[in-house]
Scaffold this motif. Structure first.
Motif, PDB file in Angstrom:
ATOM      1  N   SER A  22       0.819  -1.202   0.000  1.00 27.06           N
ATOM      2  CA  SER A  22       0.000   0.000   0.000  1.00 27.06           C
ATOM      3  C   SER A  22       0.860   1.263   0.000  1.00 27.06           C
ATOM      4  O   SER A  22       0.504   2.250  -0.632  1.00 27.06           O
ATOM      5  N   VAL A  23       2.002   1.217   0.667  1.00 25.68           N
ATOM      6  CA  VAL A  23       2.899   2.378   0.664  1.00 25.68           C
ATOM      7  C   VAL A  23       3.489   2.584  -0.724  1.00 25.68           C
ATOM      8  O   VAL A  23       3.651   3.712  -1.182  1.00 25.68           O
ATOM      9  N   VAL A  24       3.764   1.506  -1.421  1.00 19.46           N
ATOM     10  CA  VAL A  24       4.363   1.607  -2.747  1.00 19.46           C
ATOM     11  C   VAL A  24       3.332   2.008  -3.802  1.00 19.46           C
ATOM     12  O   VAL A  24       3.609   2.840  -4.663  1.00 19.46           O
ATOM     13  N   PHE A  25       2.116   1.456  -3.733  1.00 18.57           N
ATOM     14  CA  PHE A  25       1.129   1.700  -4.781  1.00 18.57           C
ATOM     15  C   PHE A  25       0.223   2.902  -4.517  1.00 18.57           C
ATOM     16  O   PHE A  25      -0.400   3.409  -5.430  1.00 18.57           O
ATOM     17  N   TRP A  26       0.123   3.367  -3.281  1.00 15.65           N
ATOM     18  CA  TRP A  26      -0.766   4.473  -2.968  1.00 15.65           C
ATOM     19  C   TRP A  26      -0.441   5.750  -3.739  1.00 15.65           C
ATOM     20  O   TRP A  26      -1.345   6.379  -4.293  1.00 15.65           O
ATOM     21  N   PRO A  27       0.823   6.184  -3.825  1.00 19.47           N
ATOM     22  CA  PRO A  27       1.091   7.445  -4.534  1.00 19.47           C
ATOM     23  C   PRO A  27       0.623   7.427  -5.989  1.00 19.47           C
ATOM     24  O   PRO A  27       0.097   8.406  -6.486  1.00 19.47           O
ATOM     25  N   GLU A  28       0.804   6.304  -6.669  1.00 18.37           N
ATOM     26  CA  GLU A  28       0.442   6.244  -8.085  1.00 18.37           C
ATOM     27  C   GLU A  28      -1.065   6.078  -8.286  1.00 18.37           C
ATOM     28  O   GLU A  28      -1.661   6.756  -9.115  1.00 18.37           O
ATOM     29  N   ASN A  29      -1.667   5.184  -7.521  1.00 18.26           N
ATOM     30  CA  ASN A  29      -3.070   4.854  -7.767  1.00 18.26           C
ATOM     31  C   ASN A  29      -4.064   5.801  -7.115  1.00 18.26           C
ATOM     32  O   ASN A  29      -5.156   5.972  -7.622  1.00 18.26           O
ATOM     33  N   ILE A  30      -3.724   6.392  -6.006  1.00 11.31           N
ATOM     34  CA  ILE A  30      -4.675   7.252  -5.307  1.00 11.31           C
ATOM     35  C   ILE A  30      -4.261   8.717  -5.380  1.00 11.31           C
ATOM     36  O   ILE A  30      -5.083   9.592  -5.584  1.00 11.31           O
ATOM     37  N   ALA A  31      -2.984   9.009  -5.234  1.00  7.41           N
ATOM     38  CA  ALA A  31      -2.522  10.400  -5.214  1.00  7.41           C
ATOM     39  C   ALA A  31      -2.165  10.943  -6.596  1.00  7.41           C
ATOM     40  O   ALA A  31      -1.690  12.058  -6.711  1.00  7.41           O
ATOM     41  N   ASP A  32      -2.365  10.128  -7.627  1.00  7.13           N
ATOM     42  CA  ASP A  32      -2.111  10.540  -9.016  1.00  7.13           C
ATOM     43  C   ASP A  32      -0.674  10.930  -9.310  1.00  7.13           C
ATOM     44  O   ASP A  32      -0.416  11.813 -10.118  1.00  7.13           O
ATOM     45  N   PHE A  33       0.294  10.278  -8.657  1.00  5.28           N
ATOM     46  CA  PHE A  33       1.688  10.469  -9.032  1.00  5.28           C
ATOM     47  C   PHE A  33       1.923   9.684 -10.326  1.00  5.28           C
ATOM     48  O   PHE A  33       1.279   8.672 -10.579  1.00  5.28           O
ATOM     49  N   SER A  34       2.875  10.115 -11.113  1.00  3.56           N
ATOM     50  CA  SER A  34       3.277   9.317 -12.264  1.00  3.56           C
ATOM     51  C   SER A  34       4.105   8.135 -11.756  1.00  3.56           C
ATOM     52  O   SER A  34       4.485   8.096 -10.578  1.00  3.56           O
ATOM     53  N   ALA A  35       4.405   7.200 -12.644  1.00  2.62           N
ATOM     54  CA  ALA A  35       5.232   6.054 -12.240  1.00  2.62           C
ATOM     55  C   ALA A  35       6.615   6.531 -11.785  1.00  2.62           C
ATOM     56  O   ALA A  35       7.162   6.037 -10.798  1.00  2.62           O
ATOM     57  N   ILE A  36       7.163   7.511 -12.473  1.00  3.85           N
ATOM     58  CA  ILE A  36       8.475   8.049 -12.094  1.00  3.85           C
ATOM     59  C   ILE A  36       8.374   8.795 -10.768  1.00  3.85           C
ATOM     60  O   ILE A  36       9.241   8.671  -9.898  1.00  3.85           O
ATOM     61  N   GLY A  37       7.305   9.576 -10.601  1.00  3.54           N
ATOM     62  CA  GLY A  37       7.098  10.293  -9.337  1.00  3.54           C
ATOM     63  C   GLY A  37       6.960   9.345  -8.159  1.00  3.54           C
ATOM     64  O   GLY A  37       7.487   9.599  -7.073  1.00  3.54           O
ATOM     65  N   THR A  38       6.261   8.231  -8.375  1.00  3.95           N
ATOM     66  CA  THR A  38       6.121   7.232  -7.317  1.00  3.95           C
ATOM     67  C   THR A  38       7.478   6.631  -6.979  1.00  3.95           C
ATOM     68  O   THR A  38       7.824   6.470  -5.806  1.00  3.95           O
ATOM     69  N   GLY A  39       8.254   6.304  -7.998  1.00  4.46           N
ATOM     70  CA  GLY A  39       9.585   5.754  -7.758  1.00  4.46           C
ATOM     71  C   GLY A  39      10.475   6.718  -6.991  1.00  4.46           C
ATOM     72  O   GLY A  39      11.166   6.321  -6.043  1.00  4.46           O
ATOM     73  N   LEU A  40      10.423   7.981  -7.367  1.00  4.80           N
ATOM     74  CA  LEU A  40      11.225   8.982  -6.658  1.00  4.80           C
ATOM     75  C   LEU A  40      10.735   9.204  -5.231  1.00  4.80           C
ATOM     76  O   LEU A  40      11.524   9.501  -4.337  1.00  4.80           O
ATOM     77  N   ALA A  41       9.432   9.027  -5.011  1.00  8.29           N
ATOM     78  CA  ALA A  41       8.882   9.225  -3.668  1.00  8.29           C
ATOM     79  C   ALA A  41       9.339   8.136  -2.696  1.00  8.29           C
ATOM     80  O   ALA A  41       9.491   8.395  -1.503  1.00  8.29           O
ATOM     81  N   ILE A  42       9.579   6.926  -3.201  1.00  6.80           N
ATOM     82  CA  ILE A  42       9.987   5.843  -2.298  1.00  6.80           C
ATOM     83  C   ILE A  42      11.495   5.617  -2.254  1.00  6.80           C
ATOM     84  O   ILE A  42      11.972   4.801  -1.470  1.00  6.80           O
ATOM     85  N   VAL A  43      12.248   6.374  -3.048  1.00  8.32           N
ATOM     86  CA  VAL A  43      13.708   6.233  -3.060  1.00  8.32           C
ATOM     87  C   VAL A  43      14.361   6.460  -1.694  1.00  8.32           C
ATOM     88  O   VAL A  43      15.289   5.732  -1.335  1.00  8.32           O
ATOM     89  N   PRO A  44      13.921   7.421  -0.873  1.00  7.11           N
ATOM     90  CA  PRO A  44      14.606   7.644   0.404  1.00  7.11           C
ATOM     91  C   PRO A  44      14.480   6.495   1.410  1.00  7.11           C
ATOM     92  O   PRO A  44      15.240   6.445   2.369  1.00  7.11           O
ATOM     93  N   GLY A  45      13.561   5.570   1.197  1.00  8.69           N
ATOM     94  CA  GLY A  45      13.353   4.492   2.162  1.00  8.69           C
ATOM     95  C   GLY A  45      14.547   3.561   2.355  1.00  8.69           C
ATOM     96  O   GLY A  45      15.057   3.402   3.472  1.00  8.69           O
ATOM     97  N   PRO A  46      15.037   2.907   1.303  1.00  8.04           N
ATOM     98  CA  PRO A  46      16.151   1.968   1.480  1.00  8.04           C
ATOM     99  C   PRO A  46      17.420   2.564   2.074  1.00  8.04           C
ATOM    100  O   PRO A  46      18.052   1.924   2.913  1.00  8.04           O
ATOM    101  N   PRO A  47      17.828   3.779   1.713  1.00  9.75           N
ATOM    102  CA  PRO A  47      19.038   4.322   2.354  1.00  9.75           C
ATOM    103  C   PRO A  47      18.875   4.595   3.855  1.00  9.75           C
ATOM    104  O   PRO A  47      19.866   4.756   4.558  1.00  9.75           O
ATOM    105  N   MET A  48      17.651   4.631   4.341  1.00  9.12           N
ATOM    106  CA  MET A  48      17.432   4.865   5.775  1.00  9.12           C
ATOM    107  C   MET A  48      17.803   3.637   6.612  1.00  9.12           C
ATOM    108  O   MET A  48      18.099   3.770   7.796  1.00  9.12           O
ATOM    109  N   ALA A  49      17.800   2.449   6.010  1.00  9.88           N
ATOM    110  CA  ALA A  49      18.089   1.223   6.765  1.00  9.88           C
ATOM    111  C   ALA A  49      19.461   1.256   7.435  1.00  9.88           C
ATOM    112  O   ALA A  49      19.563   1.022   8.648  1.00  9.88           O
TER     113      ALA A  49
END
Length: 114
Positions: A22-49
């Motif tokens: 839901s965190v990955v698909f919500w920006p694109e399907n509900i918030a109307d982000f583009s596929a690239i925008g969704t990818g950029l929105a979730i990029v900060p997650g993995p480096p936080m580990a």
């Protein structure tokens, strides 16, 4: 691993399994982000580990591991509840990506009603 620990582990994994898509698909399907925008929105997650791994290593010296795990699970579940509460309750809203309402041209990741 005892029964209580196994049950808690199952709850944690189930919550993560429900929240992650839901965190990955919500920006694109509900918030109307583009596929690239969704990818950029979730990029900060993995480096936080690794950053929070270092923070966790320092905290474990001051706070017992069980307490840290319980706090982490509590925060994660609170986020899951907030995400669930903020989900659209209107069927038209929830299925608009099925009708081409999303700005993306990709196929919806959510099952669309027939």
């Amino acid at each position: 691993m005892g029964v209580v620990e196994a049950r808690e582990d199952l709850r944690s994994r189930t919550t993560f399994g429900a929240v992650f898509p839901s965190v990955v698909f919500w920006p694109e399907n509900i918030a109307d982000f583009s596929a690239i925008g969704t990818g950029l929105a979730i990029v900060p997650g993995p480096p936080m580990a690794p950053i929070f791994a270092v923070v966790g290593q320092r905290l474990v010296l001051r706070i017992p591991v069980g307490v840290l795990v319980a706090l982490g699970n509590l925060l994660f579940r609170a986020g899951a509840v907030l995400l669930a509460v903020s989900a659209p309750t209107d069927v038209q809203d929830a299925t608009r990506s099925c009708r081409g309402g999303s700005s993306s041209t990709s196929v919806s990741a959510w099952p669309c009603p027939t």
